[in-house]
Design a protein around this motif. Structure first.
Motif, PDB file in Angstrom:
ATOM      1  N   UNK A 132      39.305  14.801  51.807  1.00 16.30           N
ATOM      2  CA  UNK A 132      38.163  14.048  52.324  1.00 16.30           C
ATOM      3  C   UNK A 132      37.872  12.840  51.436  1.00 16.30           C
ATOM      4  N   UNK A 133      38.068  13.037  50.149  1.00 19.97           N
ATOM      5  CA  UNK A 133      37.752  11.961  49.223  1.00 19.97           C
ATOM      6  C   UNK A 133      38.894  10.953  49.150  1.00 19.97           C
ATOM      7  N   UNK A 149      35.225   8.056  40.909  1.00 24.28           N
ATOM      8  CA  UNK A 149      33.831   8.432  41.155  1.00 24.28           C
ATOM      9  C   UNK A 149      33.133   8.858  39.871  1.00 24.28           C
ATOM     10  N   UNK A 181      30.868  27.550  43.726  1.00 22.89           N
ATOM     11  CA  UNK A 181      30.999  26.349  44.556  1.00 22.89           C
ATOM     12  C   UNK A 181      29.637  25.779  44.924  1.00 22.89           C
ATOM     13  N   UNK A 182      28.601  26.326  44.310  1.00 20.15           N
ATOM     14  CA  UNK A 182      27.256  25.826  44.574  1.00 20.15           C
ATOM     15  C   UNK A 182      26.696  26.269  45.907  1.00 20.15           C
ATOM     16  N   UNK A 183      27.272  27.356  46.464  1.00 16.48           N
ATOM     17  CA  UNK A 183      26.802  27.816  47.776  1.00 16.48           C
ATOM     18  C   UNK A 183      26.040  29.129  47.651  1.00 16.48           C
ATOM     19  N   UNK A 208      33.052  11.748  38.125  1.00 15.96           N
ATOM     20  CA  UNK A 208      32.605  13.103  37.760  1.00 15.96           C
ATOM     21  C   UNK A 208      33.640  14.150  38.146  1.00 15.96           C
ATOM     22  N   UNK A 257      38.328  18.936  50.131  1.00 14.53           N
ATOM     23  CA  UNK A 257      37.499  17.998  49.393  1.00 14.53           C
ATOM     24  C   UNK A 257      38.342  16.809  48.930  1.00 14.53           C
ATOM     25  N   UNK A 264      36.645  28.940  57.078  1.00 17.03           N
ATOM     26  CA  UNK A 264      35.510  29.674  56.479  1.00 17.03           C
ATOM     27  C   UNK A 264      34.822  28.821  55.420  1.00 17.03           C
ATOM     28  N   UNK A 265      35.642  28.160  54.597  1.00 16.47           N
ATOM     29  CA  UNK A 265      35.057  27.367  53.520  1.00 16.47           C
ATOM     30  C   UNK A 265      34.895  25.942  54.012  1.00 16.47           C
ATOM     31  N   UNK A 266      33.690  25.515  54.238  1.00 16.38           N
ATOM     32  CA  UNK A 266      33.520  24.183  54.801  1.00 16.38           C
ATOM     33  C   UNK A 266      34.064  23.102  53.855  1.00 16.38           C
ATOM     34  N   UNK A 267      33.974  23.370  52.583  1.00 18.90           N
ATOM     35  CA  UNK A 267      34.408  22.328  51.657  1.00 18.90           C
ATOM     36  C   UNK A 267      35.122  22.986  50.494  1.00 18.90           C
ATOM     37  N   UNK A 279      33.123  17.758  37.008  1.00 24.69           N
ATOM     38  CA  UNK A 279      31.973  18.422  37.620  1.00 24.69           C
ATOM     39  C   UNK A 279      32.301  18.886  39.020  1.00 24.69           C
ATOM     40  N   UNK A 280      32.976  18.045  39.737  1.00 25.93           N
ATOM     41  CA  UNK A 280      33.245  18.383  41.129  1.00 25.93           C
ATOM     42  C   UNK A 280      34.297  19.476  41.224  1.00 25.93           C
TER      43      UNK A 280
END
Ligand SMILES: Cc1cc2nc3c(=O)[nH]c(=O)nc-3n(C[C@H](O)[C@H](O)[C@H](O)COP(=O)(O)OP(=O)(O)OC[C@H]3O[C@@H](n4cnc5c(N)ncnc54)[C@H](O)[C@@H]3O)c2cc1C
Lengths: 431, 208
Positions: free
Chosen positions: A12-13, A22, A354-356, A24, A9, A1-4, A27-28
């Motif tokens: 992925x990173x 990186x 989550x900025x969505x 930040x 995350x 459901x949650x792509x990221x 922030x992330x």
């Protein structure tokens, strides 16, 4: 459901270490976001629990003025003697188990600029999002001669479950054999539209066995009420409704049921057409959002307008108003509705953190009423958002009330469904 | 909408960085989001059931079936039957009419992926023992592993009052029998008489 989500995350990173390089990380991953919930009733508890379920990295603080929650739903059964108040009272340890910080205090103000909640105890709580689910308050000036003190002492509203529910029960038990109970039912909109009629039914259930000559009169500010056909079917079957001997009378507004004043010393209600005198009087006053909604400037008229996609206040950003206090047309003011709205708001807040964009909402209401022994009825609705009109609309062709003249076996089943519903909804909100 | 209002330069940087990192995310994730249909998610739809069926489908109310861990096909079939008024109508028929097949499937997948939590309930050990034997002889073929969640619904640990309602509906003709079931139930009743159904129900209820 949650792509990221956070875990994918990091994966992925290439692991947590990569993030630091990186530059930040905070922030992330977000510094812990904080949600403050005002009111530990159905809406507030459900939202707190689901926020923690959906996003365990969100810090949730719930502020409630009472040490435990006593549910209004099923409290009419206290009046028939089928249930104790104790069986309706639940502490907040279940929520604490989800990592919710529960604080016993009253919220006196919310500063939307500073994003800060102020309590009577002198504490302040900063928030990234604030959820307000304080329930209803009463329009004390609507019925002349009626006030909060009288309600506590002699003429209860019992529209919050608690000492007044017990007072009403005691009064019914100790009234004379052929006593007269009067229930004053409020105008729309109000908490639990079928509630006053379930109350009359539960009192009748007690009287049928213990004071068979008693009468119950409902004086109504309205000309129609929720599940009316089914109530009348039940009352006819169980309490002689429609005959001269009926235990329950319903006086509509058109018939003079609207009440303007009270003489508390003689328990006399002043109507537009005539006066009514009772041995036991229960006044359910007209309602509005609870006081904190007014103090926090969240109301437009009596209730709090919200964006129905998220239940965020249209008056102040980052504040979400749920349940009875919100203006959530066309959902009724019910526990199921508050529970359903809370999950929509929790998901919206978690998404935004989550900025969505919040997803499309979906809502359900299911409300049972127990008319008498083995006689349960229900109303159900599934709703979707009409974004253009900001209205929550029942999905055409679905929902509605129990069938008329259903078999005794279905009516009996609905009683057991009502009791199971109670267990599940309490569990879903706070256990 | 509101989140847009609050985007500042930092927010934009963050968005760009997120987009850059998205490229690293295994591709099925983005494929999944591309497939997401419009309208409420399966999770959002399923959350609305909890008021009656318990959080994530693990009911604590004895008249409401647990639906966590349920086979998604069984879920969808049940919902379709309710939608068509094919099961003793009380309340689910009214609710089911609000949903599309796709929404049933989305909810079905949600519940299938939830862990079933069972709660102890009182049962009669003598009847449960008799029920265990009847189950082996007449039911186990379709309701495998003592009726654990599978492609014939969840019986093991299911709430007993709910199971009683269900059997009443089958026997009174208000619910359509699945293939072969009527013959098997008739045979169980022939063997154990009026005890057959209570014995089976107590057996399922005893699995906690
Ligand atoms: C007799 C009766 C029967 C009912 N039966 C049913 C039913 O069968 N089914 C159904 O779905 N609904 C039923 N309801 C309706 C249901 O009780 C409400 O709709 C539901 O409780 C609304 O939830 P809420 O979160 O909006 O408010 P509430 O549950 O009322 O919770 C509000 C909470 O906020 C707290 N609070 C208020 N102000 C502050 C403050 N300033 N600071 C801190 N805390 C504060 C209060 O103490 C309270 O705990 C019934 C209601 C009544 C009266």
């Amino acid at each position: 459901m949650t792509p990221l989500n956070r875990r994918t995350f990091i994966q992925a990173a290439g692991g947590g270490a990569a993030l630091a390089t990186l530059g930040f990380p905070s922030l992330v991953l977000g510094a812990a976001r904080r949600v403050v919930v005002v009111g530990g009733g159905v809406g507030g508890c459900t939202a707190a629990k689901y926020l923690r379920k959906l996003a365990p990295d969100i810090a949730v603080t719930l502020i409630e003025s009472k040490p435990a929650y006593t549910s209004c739903f099923m409290s009419n059964e206290v009046l028939s003697g089928d249930r104790t108040l104790q069986s309706l009272t639940f502490g907040y340890d279940g929520l604490r188990g989800y990592g919710v910080e529960v604080i016993e205090d009253s919220v006196v103000g919310i500063d939307p600029e500073r994003k800060r909640v102020q309590t009577a105890g002198g504490s302040r709580f900063d928030y990234d999002a604030c959820i307000v689910s304080p329930g209803v308050g009463f329009k004390w000036d609507a019925i002349e001669g009626y006030d909060e003190q009288i309600a506590n002492q002699s003429i209860p509203h019992a529209w919050y479950a608690g000492p007044q529910t017990q007072l009403l029960r005691n009064q019914i038990e100790s009234m004379p054999e052929g006593g007269h109970v009067i229930i004053v039912a409020p105008p729309n909109p109000f908490k639990c539209p079928p509630g006053p009629y379930e109350r009359a039914s539960q009192i009748a259930l007690y009287c049928k066995h213990h004071k068979p000559r008693a009468k119950i009169t409902i004086l109504d500010a309205k000309d129609a009420f929720s599940k009316q056909g089914l109530y009348i079917e039940g009352w006819t079957k169980l309490y002689g409704y429609g005959t001269d001997d009926s235990m329950i009378q319903w006086v509509s507004a058109a018939q003079g049921g609207a009440i303007e004043g009270l003489d508390a010393s003689t328990r006399t209600l002043v109507g537009l057409v005539e006066d009514f005198q009772g041995d036991v009087v229960n006044i359910i006053p007209p309602q509005k959002a609870n006081a904190i909604a007014f103090a926090a400037d969240l109301v437009d008229g009596d209730w709090c307008p919200v964006d129905k996609r998220t239940f965020e206040s249209t008056r102040h950003q980052h504040i979400y108003v749920l349940g009875d206090a919100s203006s959530a047309s066309k959902m009724p003011k019910s526990a199921y509705a508050a529970n359903s709205q809370a999950k929509v708001a929790a998901a919206a807040i978690a998404a935004r953190f989550q900025g969505k964009e919040p997803g499309d909402p979906t809502f359900v209401n299911t409300c049972y009423s127990i008319v008498g022994e083995d006689f349960g009825i229900s109303v159900a609705a599934v709703y979707s958002l009409d974004a253009e009109t900001n209205s929550i609309e029942p999905i055409p062709g679905s929902g509605g009330v129990s069938p008329a003249n259903a078999s005794p076996e279905i009516r009996k089943r609905e009683v057991s469904y009502a009791h199971s519903w109670f267990k599940n909804v309490i569990n879903d909100m706070m256990k | 909408m509101n989140s847009k209002k609050t985007i500042n330069t930092q927010g934009c940087n963050r968005l760009l960085s997120l987009l850059a990192l998205l490229a690293l995310v295994p591709f099925q994730l983005s494929a999944e989001s591309a497939r997401l249909p419009a309208g409420p998610s399966g999770q959002a739809l399923a959350f609305t059931c909890a008021g009656c069926h318990g959080t994530d489908g693990s009911s604590v109310g004895p008249s409401m079936p647990a639906i966590a861990g349920m086979d998604p096909e069984v879920f969808v079939d049940a919902m379709k039957a309710y939608r068509q008024d094919e099961r003793n109508p009380s309340i689910m028929n009214r609710i089911a009419k609000a949903y599309t097949d796709e929404q049933f499937e989305a909810m079905g997948w949600f519940f299938a992926s939830q862990r079933l939590r069972l709660f102890p309930q009182p049962y009669d050990p003598r009847l449960a023992e008799q029920g265990a034997r009847l189950h082996d002889d007449y039911c186990e073929k379709c309701h495998e592993n003592g009726g654990r969640p599978g492609d014939a619904g969840t019986l093991a640990g299911q709430w007993m009052p709910y199971l009683h309602f269900t059997m009443e509906d089958f026997i009174s003709g208000k619910r359509k029998w699945p293939r072969k079931m009527q013959r098997k139930v008739d045979a169980a009743i022939e063997e154990a008489g009026g005890d057959a159904i209570p014995a089976l129900v107590n057996y399922y209820g005893s699995q906690q």
